[in-house]
Scaffold this motif. Structure first.
Motif, PDB file in Angstrom:
ATOM      1  N   GLY A 172      -6.872 -18.319  11.005  1.00 29.86           N
ATOM      2  CA  GLY A 172      -6.272 -18.568  12.314  1.00 29.86           C
ATOM      3  C   GLY A 172      -5.175 -19.610  12.238  1.00 29.86           C
ATOM      4  N   LEU A 173      -5.412 -20.657  11.452  1.00 30.69           N
ATOM      5  CA  LEU A 173      -4.405 -21.707  11.268  1.00 30.69           C
ATOM      6  C   LEU A 173      -3.155 -21.146  10.597  1.00 30.69           C
ATOM      7  N   ILE A 174      -3.334 -20.258   9.633  1.00 30.58           N
ATOM      8  CA  ILE A 174      -2.197 -19.656   8.937  1.00 30.58           C
ATOM      9  C   ILE A 174      -1.360 -18.818   9.905  1.00 30.58           C
ATOM     10  N   ARG A 175      -2.023 -18.024  10.742  1.00 28.41           N
ATOM     11  CA  ARG A 175      -1.287 -17.206  11.720  1.00 28.41           C
ATOM     12  C   ARG A 175      -0.535 -18.091  12.707  1.00 28.41           C
ATOM     13  N   ALA A 176      -1.185 -19.150  13.176  1.00 32.67           N
ATOM     14  CA  ALA A 176      -0.537 -20.063  14.119  1.00 32.67           C
ATOM     15  C   ALA A 176       0.659 -20.744  13.470  1.00 32.67           C
ATOM     16  N   LYS A 177       0.500 -21.124  12.203  1.00 34.75           N
ATOM     17  CA  LYS A 177       1.607 -21.763  11.490  1.00 34.75           C
ATOM     18  C   LYS A 177       2.806 -20.828  11.369  1.00 34.75           C
ATOM     19  N   ARG A 178       2.545 -19.549  11.059  1.00 27.95           N
ATOM     20  CA  ARG A 178       3.638 -18.591  10.890  1.00 27.95           C
ATOM     21  C   ARG A 178       4.409 -18.399  12.193  1.00 27.95           C
ATOM     22  N   VAL A 179       3.697 -18.300  13.301  1.00 28.38           N
ATOM     23  CA  VAL A 179       4.361 -18.169  14.605  1.00 28.38           C
ATOM     24  C   VAL A 179       5.163 -19.424  14.915  1.00 28.38           C
ATOM     25  N   ALA A 180       4.579 -20.593  14.635  1.00 27.43           N
ATOM     26  CA  ALA A 180       5.255 -21.859  14.922  1.00 27.43           C
ATOM     27  C   ALA A 180       6.534 -21.996  14.112  1.00 27.43           C
ATOM     28  N   VAL A 181       6.483 -21.623  12.839  1.00 29.16           N
ATOM     29  CA  VAL A 181       7.676 -21.733  11.987  1.00 29.16           C
ATOM     30  C   VAL A 181       8.787 -20.821  12.486  1.00 29.16           C
TER      31      VAL A 181
END
Length: 261
Positions: A172-181
């Motif tokens: 979940g953190l990885i997906r959130a990071k990708r959207v944020a970037v």
């Protein structure tokens, strides 16, 4: 040794040719979607937030093709190696684990740059009205800025990946990071189009150093103090992000829990 790491990852990417060809098509479609969207936003206006419609079209193409270079899945690789236990084997080998990951990401990025971004940009230049500078030092400045953007993105990915040492499942953190970037780096919406309070907030975050500043260097041909200021921001984040990586990595090695292997 690190050159061999780069070469192996380059050859691994070369083996998946279908992903390579489909990637050019997908990125070209992304550029087309955002081009028509932004041209509709511009309407009859010749300039918005300091960018002309031609500069915006160029910015879209450059930023998406630059993404092909700096994008990688190091965070997923690190998390997977922690979950399946192979990280334990990696840690006892005679090389710095995280540094090897950086060079693996660079090998992947080099493949995408030479066989993806450059051909993709040529294809896009025949489809959309974009303006790229001729042979000048602007390209060298862009190359330096893009390399620093790659380093910042790799460090963000490593930070996200090593969190799996503590939370075990960080998908979940990885997906959130990708959207944020993608959203906060200026890839989807250039920084000047955010509200003033959001621009101020983003100026204290590393995301602009990944995509917005390198794209701006090429699109606007930043020179003099403007270029130096942009490079210093990127270089500063390269140093600052390495500090928490070292702290977290030192603690992670002492609290390693292997789930498989």
């Amino acid at each position: 040794m690190y050159w061999e790491v780069i070469r192996i990852r380059f050859l691994m990417m070369l083996a998946y040719r279908v992903n390579y060809y489909s990637g050019i098509v997908i990125y070209s479609l992304n550029i087309g979607v955002y081009y028509f969207l932004w041209m509709a936003i511009y309407g009859g206006e010749s300039s918005l937030q300091g960018l002309t419609s031609l500069q915006m079209a160029t910015y879209i193409a450059v930023s998406w093709m630059a993404r092909a270079f700096y994008f990688n899945n190091l965070d997923r690789e690190i998390a997977q190696e922690i979950r399946d236990g192979t990280v334990a084997i990696q840690l006892i080998r005679p090389y710095p684990y995280l540094l090897v990951k950086v060079f693996q990401g660079f090998g992947e990025g080099l493949f995408r740059l030479l066989l993806f971004s450059v051909p993709g940009m040529i294809v896009v230049s025949f489809i959309f009205p974009i303006h790229l500078p001729g042979f000048s030092d602007v390209w060298l400045k862009f190359a330096l800025s893009l390399l620093l953007g790659f380093i910042v993105n790799v460090q963000v990915n490593i930070l996200t990946g090593v969190c799996a040492f503590f939370i075990l499942n960080n998908q979940g953190l990885i997906r959130a990071k990708r959207v944020a970037v993608d959203l906060l780096s200026g890839l989807i919406i250039p920084i000047p189009f955010y509200p003033e309070w959001a621009q101020l907030l983003l100026s204290y975050l590393p995301f602009q150093a990944i995509s917005y500043l390198p794209s701006l260097v090429l699109v606007k041909g930043l020179a003099g103090e403007e270029f130096v200021h942009a490079i210093l921001i990127q270089a500063a984040w390269c140093v600052l992000l390495w500090i928490p990586i070292r702290v977290i990595w030192k603690k992670a090695r002492k609290t390693l829990i292997v789930q498989g292997g």
